[in-house]
Design a protein around this motif. Structure first.
Motif, PDB file in Angstrom:
ATOM      1  N   TYR A   1      19.955  38.916 -20.331  1.00 29.41           N
ATOM      2  CA  TYR A   1      20.978  37.863 -20.410  1.00 29.41           C
ATOM      3  C   TYR A   1      20.974  37.217 -21.794  1.00 29.41           C
ATOM      4  O   TYR A   1      22.030  36.957 -22.369  1.00 29.41           O
TER       5      TYR A   1
ATOM      6  N   ARG B   1      24.069  36.802 -24.320  1.00 27.29           N
ATOM      7  CA  ARG B   1      24.490  35.440 -24.667  1.00 27.29           C
ATOM      8  C   ARG B   1      24.421  35.181 -26.172  1.00 27.29           C
ATOM      9  O   ARG B   1      25.297  34.548 -26.739  1.00 27.29           O
TER      10      ARG B   1
ATOM     11  N   TRP C   1      21.934  36.262 -11.438  1.00 31.49           N
ATOM     12  CA  TRP C   1      21.838  37.279 -12.482  1.00 31.49           C
ATOM     13  C   TRP C   1      20.746  36.925 -13.492  1.00 31.49           C
ATOM     14  O   TRP C   1      19.986  37.795 -13.915  1.00 31.49           O
ATOM     15  N   ILE C   2      20.630  35.656 -13.848  1.00 31.17           N
ATOM     16  CA  ILE C   2      19.590  35.237 -14.794  1.00 31.17           C
ATOM     17  C   ILE C   2      18.209  35.449 -14.173  1.00 31.17           C
ATOM     18  O   ILE C   2      17.309  35.991 -14.817  1.00 31.17           O
TER      19      ILE C   2
ATOM     20  N   SER D   1      17.439  39.001 -14.322  1.00 28.95           N
ATOM     21  CA  SER D   1      17.239  39.443 -15.704  1.00 28.95           C
ATOM     22  C   SER D   1      15.862  39.069 -16.249  1.00 28.95           C
ATOM     23  O   SER D   1      15.302  39.783 -17.071  1.00 28.95           O
TER      24      SER D   1
END
Length: 100
Positions: free
Chosen positions: A36, A40, A76-77, A80
Motif C-alpha cells: 500500500y 500511495r 486492504w491495508i 498489505s
C-alpha cells in the motif's frame, strides 16, 4: 547480504522474533514500504513516511491503518502489512549506535 542504515527511536522495543506478535518496533516499515505504501507514495524504497511514533505507548504504528475510515481500505491495508499475523520481517539489527 544487503545492509542499510535505519534510524529507530531510542525508546522503540526490540524487534520480536518471526511469527510472534507485533510489538511496534517499526523495523519493518523503517526498512521498506508495504504494498500500500508503494502505491500511495509511488516509490518502492522505504522508510515509510506514514509510520508514526506513539509517545504514550513507546511504539510505532501504521499511520495508514490508524487514520483509515473506509472499512474496505482498512482491510486492504491490514492485509498489505500482514497485521495480526505476527512479525514477518526478516530484517536483522546488527549494530545500534546512539547519537547525542
Amino acid at each position: 547480504m544487503h545492509q542499510k542504515i535505519i534510524y529507530i527511536h531510542t525508546k522503540a522495543p526490540s524487534k520480536p522474533q518471526i511469527s510472534t506478535s507485533c510489538n511496534g518496533c517499526g523495523i519493518c516499515c523503517l526498512a521498506e514500504l508495504c504494498p500500500y505504501g508503494m502505491l500511495r507514495f509511488l516509490r518502492i524504497k522505504g522508510p515509510c513516511p506514514a509510520l508514526e511514533w506513539e509517545t504514550e505507548h513507546n511504539r510505532y504504528v501504521c499511520g495508514f491503518l490508524k487514520h483509515a475510515k473506509n472499512p474496505a481500505l482498512r482491510w486492504w491495508i491490514k492485509r498489505s502489512i500482514a497485521a495480526e499475523k505476527g512479525c514477518d520481517s526478516t530484517a536483522s539489527i546488527e549494530n545500534i549506535a546512539h547519537c547525542s
